[in-house]
Scaffold this active site. Structure first.
Site, mmCIF file in Angstrom:
data_model
loop_
_atom_site.group_PDB
_atom_site.id
_atom_site.type_symbol
_atom_site.label_atom_id
_atom_site.label_comp_id
_atom_site.label_asym_id
_atom_site.label_seq_id
_atom_site.Cartn_x
_atom_site.Cartn_y
_atom_site.Cartn_z
ATOM 1 N N GLU A 124 3.451 1.554 9.694
ATOM 2 C CA GLU A 124 2.075 1.725 9.569
ATOM 3 C C GLU A 124 1.697 1.089 8.514
ATOM 4 O OE1 GLU A 124 1.341 6.003 10.176
ATOM 5 O OE2 GLU A 124 1.788 5.986 12.170
ATOM 6 N N GLY A 128 6.664 2.121 5.831
ATOM 7 C CA GLY A 128 7.313 1.058 6.594
ATOM 8 C C GLY A 128 8.685 1.754 6.331
ATOM 9 N N SER A 129 9.429 1.652 5.233
ATOM 10 C CA SER A 129 10.657 2.239 4.903
ATOM 11 C C SER A 129 10.798 3.687 5.110
ATOM 12 C CB SER A 129 11.090 1.885 3.550
ATOM 13 O OG SER A 129 10.981 0.588 3.419
ATOM 14 N N ILE A 154 2.916 -5.377 13.945
ATOM 15 C CA ILE A 154 3.719 -5.282 15.342
ATOM 16 C C ILE A 154 3.714 -6.550 16.011
ATOM 17 C CG2 ILE A 154 3.765 -4.093 17.267
ATOM 18 C CD1 ILE A 154 3.659 -2.229 14.702
ATOM 19 N N THR A 155 4.922 -6.649 15.888
ATOM 20 C CA THR A 155 5.601 -8.099 16.587
ATOM 21 C C THR A 155 5.260 -7.955 18.089
ATOM 22 O OG1 THR A 155 7.178 -8.350 14.953
ATOM 23 C CG2 THR A 155 7.415 -9.842 16.860
ATOM 24 N N GLN A 276 30.603 -33.416 -6.345
ATOM 25 C CA GLN A 276 31.215 -32.123 -5.782
ATOM 26 C C GLN A 276 30.052 -30.878 -5.921
ATOM 27 O OE1 GLN A 276 34.041 -30.320 -8.808
ATOM 28 N NE2 GLN A 276 35.562 -30.516 -7.064
ATOM 29 N N GLY A 337 13.332 -33.248 -3.869
ATOM 30 C CA GLY A 337 11.865 -33.162 -3.603
ATOM 31 C C GLY A 337 11.250 -33.282 -2.373
ATOM 32 N N GLU A 360 12.964 -4.836 10.289
ATOM 33 C CA GLU A 360 13.881 -3.924 11.011
ATOM 34 C C GLU A 360 14.449 -3.285 9.891
ATOM 35 O OE1 GLU A 360 15.604 -4.644 14.593
ATOM 36 O OE2 GLU A 360 14.362 -6.151 15.409
ATOM 37 N N GLY A 361 14.128 -2.675 8.945
ATOM 38 C CA GLY A 361 14.733 -2.193 7.916
ATOM 39 C C GLY A 361 14.781 -3.320 6.680
HETATM 40 C C1 LIG Z 1 5.943 -10.512 10.211
HETATM 41 C C2 LIG Z 1 6.417 -9.033 10.296
HETATM 42 C C3 LIG Z 1 6.667 -8.139 11.704
HETATM 43 C C4 LIG Z 1 7.091 -6.763 11.787
HETATM 44 N N1 LIG Z 1 7.303 -6.580 13.060
HETATM 45 C C5 LIG Z 1 7.298 -5.072 13.093
HETATM 46 C C6 LIG Z 1 7.570 -4.585 14.460
HETATM 47 O O1 LIG Z 1 7.439 -5.144 15.672
HETATM 48 N N2 LIG Z 1 7.497 -3.426 14.490
HETATM 49 C C7 LIG Z 1 7.524 -2.386 13.233
HETATM 50 O O2 LIG Z 1 7.353 -1.127 13.556
HETATM 51 N N3 LIG Z 1 7.609 -2.852 12.139
HETATM 52 C C8 LIG Z 1 7.761 -4.425 11.952
HETATM 53 N N4 LIG Z 1 7.515 -4.797 10.850
HETATM 54 C C9 LIG Z 1 7.246 -3.997 9.643
HETATM 55 C C10 LIG Z 1 8.508 -3.828 8.768
HETATM 56 O O3 LIG Z 1 9.500 -3.298 9.383
HETATM 57 C C11 LIG Z 1 8.354 -3.164 7.454
HETATM 58 O O4 LIG Z 1 7.434 -4.130 6.728
HETATM 59 C C12 LIG Z 1 9.669 -2.993 6.740
HETATM 60 O O5 LIG Z 1 10.226 -1.913 7.149
HETATM 61 C C13 LIG Z 1 9.385 -2.456 5.083
HETATM 62 O O6 LIG Z 1 8.230 -1.711 5.246
HETATM 63 P P1 LIG Z 1 6.987 -1.783 4.077
HETATM 64 O O7 LIG Z 1 6.300 -3.098 4.476
HETATM 65 O O8 LIG Z 1 6.121 -0.690 4.292
HETATM 66 O O9 LIG Z 1 7.704 -1.685 2.811
HETATM 67 P P2 LIG Z 1 7.909 -0.482 1.849
HETATM 68 O O10 LIG Z 1 8.579 0.718 2.573
HETATM 69 O O11 LIG Z 1 6.665 0.091 1.169
HETATM 70 O O12 LIG Z 1 9.039 -1.228 0.762
HETATM 71 C C14 LIG Z 1 8.665 -1.721 -0.324
HETATM 72 C C15 LIG Z 1 9.870 -2.269 -1.110
HETATM 73 O O13 LIG Z 1 10.422 -0.978 -1.692
HETATM 74 C C16 LIG Z 1 11.718 -0.787 -1.152
HETATM 75 N N5 LIG Z 1 12.278 0.439 -0.793
HETATM 76 C C17 LIG Z 1 11.494 1.243 -0.100
HETATM 77 N N6 LIG Z 1 12.149 2.486 -0.019
HETATM 78 C C18 LIG Z 1 13.315 2.220 -0.561
HETATM 79 C C19 LIG Z 1 14.627 3.069 -0.827
HETATM 80 N N7 LIG Z 1 14.573 4.455 -0.399
HETATM 81 N N8 LIG Z 1 15.603 2.450 -1.523
HETATM 82 C C20 LIG Z 1 15.314 1.392 -2.069
HETATM 83 N N9 LIG Z 1 14.379 0.467 -1.825
HETATM 84 C C21 LIG Z 1 13.250 1.164 -1.234
HETATM 85 C C22 LIG Z 1 11.868 -1.632 -0.146
HETATM 86 O O14 LIG Z 1 12.956 -2.019 0.250
HETATM 87 C C23 LIG Z 1 10.723 -2.870 -0.396
HETATM 88 O O15 LIG Z 1 11.586 -3.625 -1.206
HETATM 89 C C24 LIG Z 1 7.131 -6.107 10.502
HETATM 90 C C25 LIG Z 1 6.845 -6.522 9.395
HETATM 91 C C26 LIG Z 1 6.342 -8.155 9.300
HETATM 92 C C27 LIG Z 1 6.221 -8.420 7.783
#
Ligand SMILES: Cc1cc2nc3c(=O)[nH]c(=O)nc-3n(C[C@H](O)[C@H](O)[C@H](O)COP(=O)(O)OP(=O)(O)OC[C@H]3O[C@@H](n4cnc5c(N)ncnc54)[C@H](O)[C@@H]3O)c2cc1C
Lengths: 376, 251
Positions: A124, A128-129, A154-155, A276, A337, A360-361
């Site tokens: 949402e 996310g995480s 949402i993909t 190399q 370039g 996906e995490g």
């Molecule tokens: C193009 C695209 C397609 C997607 N498709 C889907 C989909 O089909 N279905 C769906 O449900 N979601 C989907 N997502 C969502 C995606 O899974 C989330 O963006 C992702 O899980 C991260 O959540 P967030 O963006 O809220 O980031 P946040 O959770 O806000 O994270 C921000 C930063 O903080 C870090 N962080 C957060 N918590 C921790 C922790 N406990 N320890 C260490 N670091 C942490 C994160 O790694 C990140 O670097 C999609 C996203 C994109 C961009």
């Protein structure tokens, strides 16, 4: 131990490679530039049987495993990571049904997914995480579930036949109150806004999906009340192997393009492949590619043989996407370039594969998963 | 009617071929079904889809690795396959003798052979097979239709095309333009698993002995002369024409 693919797996790989290089690769740059969702090619892939291959045979599918999925994923990722995402993110709707669906639910929902895309609605705008903080609501009213809320990123949202939606009930806090609900793509009250301006994977359709008083029968709930979060996590434990697989494709493409270019580009009177500094980049790409492929296929094998796989799939996803990201960056460097321009395919690889480290995490979350399993 | 489609496996067009000693070194090379042979399989399937009652038998003479190409043909739509497995290198005439026996044993009335093999560039197998069988053949076919106990085929000639009608049984060699081979589908790949792939040996078909023995292989390497012509346009064009006429002798 046996590293041979079965004859059928070899054929599947060959078909996926042929389809990807003949149909997807030549069109990918244009889709990327125009943000085009390639509906016809998605249909073509579905007609060839490349979509949702994990649906069991008794429900009209092919009953294939994660390894076959990984083989297909690598080939599609080689041609276009965005297209790969369209096809393989669909699996995110198949797996929860496989894991938690009853026979009746499988009979009802799998046929629509044999040729139709699925979408998995977990993230949402505000979480996310921290998926357990989800706000989308499910209320039980008589024999129905009423869903209200907005899912983000949402993909396949808006172009799918079936949504699997994670929501919360009022029964308990945190993940204890979560449920997993199947919502048909054309259910009244579902709408979406396509998200524009993605950095990469621009042909995949990503949307904000809005559920407004969406009513589905109670029998659309997979598992019980409180199972939602668990089902989502178990699903991701499997499906992130497909993210690893797509990353392998990107890394292999980065390597192929780099070898090709290094052989033909001359500097100081000789091909740059004689330097190399360039050779080491190629060697590092190859080492990363081969080792992450081993881990990816191993994780897939664990899933297919019903072994614990959460740690292995987290390692595969994190390693393969990190490897692919640096391979893409080095491919640009090898191209100098020209690598920075979109006349060559390598800058797209970098833009595309950045997402593999996020969805996906995130790769941080993968490291959390691995570390947690070490310190338990 | 039974149709035999003869197929072989060749290095992928992208493969970079090396030699090691006096032999071509194919280790690490990806192999695929010869593209020319795919036209034969596809055409056989189209005859069936056009309403003909046919059984399509894929027939291959070659080493164990040919199995992959054979499975591809089963996945595309051949009904069953016979693999005459051998590591022997046969010339086109001896291949034709063995395959002719196999075709007769299968009781096939129509045989498809690729117009030209992609690896060694030989176009001899089709005509040689027709010769051994004593059947008519049409080379370089671009269009084919069944008409009763005959086929009507359009093929390339030096000056254009001609359409001929030949009585069955007959041998048809294929080429680009005959059709657009389809991809196998995943369901058909899985179904092919249950199709018969029978193994045989050259001895089962009279085991013709090879007429020629391979004594060495080499790859043609083209080297550039890296010649640059200087001067204005007229001078350099004159020098180029002279070189093409007197040195390269192509004008
Ligand atoms: C193009 C695209 C397609 C997607 N498709 C889907 C989909 O089909 N279905 C769906 O449900 N979601 C989907 N997502 C969502 C995606 O899974 C989330 O963006 C992702 O899980 C991260 O959540 P967030 O963006 O809220 O980031 P946040 O959770 O806000 O994270 C921000 C930063 O903080 C870090 N962080 C957060 N918590 C921790 C922790 N406990 N320890 C260490 N670091 C942490 C994160 O790694 C990140 O670097 C999609 C996203 C994109 C961009």
């Amino acid at each position: 131990m046996n590293f041979d693919l079965t004859p059928e797996q070899k054929e599947i790989q060959r078909l996926a490679r042929q389809f990807a290089t003949e149909q997807i690769l030549p069109r990918a740059a244009e889709w990327d530039r125009n943000e085009t969702y390639p509906a016809e090619m998605v249909q073509a892939a579905a007609d060839l049987g490349l979509l949702n291959i994990g649906i069991p045979e008794e429900y009209g599918g092919l009953g294939l495993g994660m390894l076959e999925e990984a083989l297909i994923g690598e080939e599609l990722g080689y041609a276009c990571m965005g297209f790969d995402t369209i096809i393989l993110a669909s699996d995110l709707a198949v797996v929860p049904l496989k894991l938690a669906g009853t026979d009746e639910q499988k009979k009802r929902f799998f046929p629509g997914l044999v040729k139709g895309l699925g979408a998995f609605c977990l993230s949402e705008a505000d979480n996310g995480s921290d998926a357990a903080a989800m706000k989308t609501k499910a209320e039980f009213v008589g024999d129905e579930i009423v869903v209200n809320g907005t899912k983000m990123w949402i993909t396949n949202g808006g172009v799918c036949s079936t949504y699997v939606v994670l929501c919360r009930t009022e029964h308990a806090q945190g993940h204890l109150g979560t449920v997993c609900v199947v919502v048909p793509g054309d259910a009244p009250g579902v709408s979406h806004n396509k998200l524009h301006g993605k950095m990469g994977q621009r042909c995949s359709y990503t949307a904000e999906v809005i559920f407004e008083n969406v009513r589905v029968p109670k029998s659309n709930m997979l598992g019980g009340i409180g199972d939602g979060f668990k089902i989502a996590m178990k699903t991701l434990d499997r499906t992130r192997i497909t993210v690893a697989a797509g990353s392998l494709g990107v890394a292999r493409r980065a390597l192929d393009e780099s070898v090709k270019y290094a052989r033909t580009r001359h500097a100081f009177g000789a091909p740059i492949s004689n330097l190399q500094a360039i050779q080491f980049k190629l060697a590092d790409m190859k080492m990363g590619l081969d080792t992450s492929r081993l881990q990816t296929h191993y994780a897939a094998w664990l899933v297919d043989n019903d072994r614990p796989h959460a740690q292995a799939s987290a390692i595969a996803k994190c390693r393969a996407s990190d490897v692919a990201f640096s391979a893409a960056a080095e491919a640009i460097q090898v191209h100098g370039g020209y690598g920075y321009m979109n006349d060559f395919p390598v800058e797209k690889l970098l833009r595309d594969v950045k997402l593999n480290q996020i969805y996906e995490g995130t790769n941080e979350i993968q490291r959390v998963v691995v570390a947690r399993s070490l310190l338990r | 009617m039974k149709i035999c489609t003869i197929l072989k496996q060749v290095p992928d067009a992208e493969a970079s071929i090396r030699t090691s000693g006096d032999r071509v070194d194919l280790s690490g090379v990806t192999f695929v079904m010869d593209g020319m042979d795919e036209y034969g399989v596809e055409e056989a399937i189209r005859l069936r889809e056009g309403g003909a009652q046919v059984e399509i038998v894929a027939l291959a003479l070659g080493p164990k690795r040919f199995e992959d190409a054979i499975r591809t043909s089963l996945a595309i739509g051949a009904d069953r396959a016979v693999h005459i497995e051998t590591d022997e290198t046969y010339d086109a005439i001896s291949q034709a003798r063995i395959l002719a026996e196999a075709v007769k044993k299968e009781g096939a009335e129509l045989v498809f052979v690729g117009g030209k093999e992609a690896d060694w560039d030989s176009a001899a197998l089709g005509p040689a097979l027709a010769e051994v069988l004593g059947w008519p053949h049409v080379d370089w076919t671009t269009k084919l239709a069944l008409s009763g106990a005959a086929v009507e085929a359009t093929h390339d000639t030096d000056s254009g095309t001609e359409t001929v009608k030949v009585a069955l049984p007959a041998v048809i060699t294929t080429q680009q333009g005959l059709n657009e081979p389809r991809y196998p589908t995943l369901p058909n790949i899985m179904k092919a698993k249950r199709k018969e792939l029978r193994k045989a040996q050259p001895a089962d078909y009279g085991a013709a002995t090879a007429l020629t023995r391979l004594t060495g292989e080499a790859i043609q390497v083209k080297t550039r002369l890296n010649k640059l012509f200087s001067g204005d346009a007229v001078e350099s064009a004159t020098a180029l024409v002279n070189a093409l006429r007197n040195e390269a002798k192509v004008l």
